[in-house]
Write an enzyme that holds these catalytic residues in place. Structure first.
Site, mmCIF file in Angstrom:
data_model
loop_
_atom_site.group_PDB
_atom_site.id
_atom_site.type_symbol
_atom_site.label_atom_id
_atom_site.label_comp_id
_atom_site.label_asym_id
_atom_site.label_seq_id
_atom_site.Cartn_x
_atom_site.Cartn_y
_atom_site.Cartn_z
ATOM 1 N N LYS A 54 33.514 52.458 44.867
ATOM 2 C CA LYS A 54 33.717 51.026 45.131
ATOM 3 C C LYS A 54 34.975 50.822 45.980
ATOM 4 O O LYS A 54 34.983 50.038 46.931
ATOM 5 C CB LYS A 54 33.796 50.253 43.804
ATOM 6 C CG LYS A 54 32.435 50.178 43.104
ATOM 7 C CD LYS A 54 32.480 49.691 41.663
ATOM 8 C CE LYS A 54 31.080 49.756 41.049
ATOM 9 N NZ LYS A 54 31.015 49.407 39.628
ATOM 10 N N GLN A 98 35.122 48.041 34.820
ATOM 11 C CA GLN A 98 34.013 49.003 34.782
ATOM 12 C C GLN A 98 33.515 49.164 33.342
ATOM 13 O O GLN A 98 34.297 49.361 32.419
ATOM 14 C CB GLN A 98 34.483 50.355 35.355
ATOM 15 C CG GLN A 98 33.379 51.385 35.524
ATOM 16 C CD GLN A 98 32.329 51.008 36.564
ATOM 17 O OE1 GLN A 98 32.615 50.294 37.520
ATOM 18 N NE2 GLN A 98 31.112 51.463 36.368
ATOM 19 N N ASP A 121 31.143 40.658 39.214
ATOM 20 C CA ASP A 121 30.067 41.387 38.539
ATOM 21 C C ASP A 121 28.994 40.435 38.015
ATOM 22 O O ASP A 121 27.896 40.860 37.666
ATOM 23 C CB ASP A 121 30.635 42.153 37.340
ATOM 24 C CG ASP A 121 30.691 43.646 37.578
ATOM 25 O OD1 ASP A 121 29.843 44.158 38.321
ATOM 26 O OD2 ASP A 121 31.582 44.287 36.998
HETATM 27 N N1 GUN Z 1 28.553 50.068 34.740
HETATM 28 C C1 GUN Z 1 27.326 50.344 35.223
HETATM 29 N N2 GUN Z 1 26.969 49.445 36.152
HETATM 30 C C2 GUN Z 1 27.994 48.571 36.264
HETATM 31 C C3 GUN Z 1 28.215 47.417 37.074
HETATM 32 O O1 GUN Z 1 27.391 46.996 37.878
HETATM 33 N N3 GUN Z 1 29.426 46.820 36.887
HETATM 34 C C4 GUN Z 1 30.342 47.257 35.994
HETATM 35 N N4 GUN Z 1 31.482 46.576 35.872
HETATM 36 N N5 GUN Z 1 30.159 48.304 35.225
HETATM 37 C C5 GUN Z 1 28.987 48.967 35.372
#
Ligand code: GUN
Length: 294
Positions: A54, A98, A121
């Site tokens: 990211k 995350q 998110d």
């Molecule tokens: N863990 C797995 N997929 C995601 C996501 O799209 N966002 C976040 N914050 N954590 C994740």
């Protein structure tokens, strides 16, 4: 006939190019760039990899990224204090905590503490609530579900009036993608571990979104001829012939499904790159909204 490949890698690269152009334009006019804060708790290898990817994608399109790495035993209050600091930081337009978080942390409390305007998110309970109702606009839509719809749209696949089957009902993918398909006027079925005669249900799908996390569970003869298959699964399976000792496969038996489907996403290189592209898009949208509000 073999299915047309939906090349998520190429589509995501196109979207990143669009975002990069927008960021440059905005920087020229406003002298500022969007900023994304990532919060990583603990040392899960998969989470570390996702966060690294990211940040790298942010750098590619000119979005500033601010990484916060916290120890596995961080207290909930300490984590909430980090989120509060990011909520107040004018350089930060998106906050990504995350998931999954360690068991001692109440993830709903953490997600609810993120400013609605920075919830890139789309997991804040209010954004999810708005997504789950008619004629309510969430400020942000979760990235992987949004990426699935974008893949269908950019591949010219009609959604309205088609039978869409979602396999899986997770908060991160299955449930939100189901809502998005319904809002786009698909006739929706959500299947899960208790569904009776899963193959028969899946065979109804003009559009199948597989998000169960079980390697190659969906067999070729479950696929309706001509269907569009969006495979969200990323599963590592042992493979002695691969230098890493494993390879990644989706939730769908790709080769068998490809022979029957009309369109299909590969794993890797399908939905995966889209998740990050949508995160960048959401961060850019948050930045633009902040400029409008300034
Ligand atoms: N863990 C797995 N997929 C995601 C996501 O799209 N966002 C976040 N914050 N954590 C994740």
């Amino acid at each position: 006939m073999s299915a047309a490949l939906i090349d998520g890698k190429a589509i995501a690269a196109t979207i990143r190019g669009e975002i990069r152009d927008s960021v440059q334009d905005l920087e020229a006019h406003h002298g500022r760039v969007p900023g994304l804060a990532t919060v990583l708790v603990g040392q899960r290898k998969d989470s570390e990899t996702y966060v690294r990817m990211k940040k790298r994608a942010c750098a590619e399109v000119g979005i500033a990224s601010f990484g916060h790495e916290l120890p596995e035993d961080v207290s909930q209050d300490e984590l909430l204090a980090v989120v509060a600091g990011l909520n107040a930081d004018p350089e930060v337009h998106g906050i990504l905590v995350q998931l999954p978080l360690p068991d001692h942390i109440d993830d709903e409390a953490v997600l609810a503490a993120i400013s609605l305007e920075k919830d890139v998110d789309g997991f804040h309970p209010l954004n999810i609530g708005r997504l789950s109702m008619k004629r309510r606009e969430p400020l942000f839509v979760p990235c992987t579900p949004k990426g699935c719809i974008e893949l269908l749209d950019r591949s010219g696949i009609e959604i309205a009036g088609r039978n869409a089957v979602v396999l899986g009902r997770s908060n991160i993918v299955g449930l939100p993608v189901a809502m998005l398909l319904l809002h786009r006027n698909a006739t929706l079925t959500v299947c899960h571990s208790r569904t009776a005669d899963l193959p028969a249900m899946v065979r109804q799908a003009d559009i199948l979104v597989a998000a169960v996390g079980r390697p190659e569970m969906v067999k070729g003869d479950w696929i309706k001829p001509g269907a569009a298959v969006i495979d969200v699964g990323v599963n590592a399976v042992d493979d002695a012939s691969d230098p890493r000792g494993y390879r990644l496969v989706g939730d769908v038996d790709f080769e068998a499904a490809r022979a029957v489907a009309g369109h299909i996403t590969p794993v890797p290189g399908g939905v995966g790159p889209m998740t990050i592209a949508m995160l960048l898009q959401n961060t850019l949208a948050g930045f633009k909204r902040s400029l409008g509000a300034a």
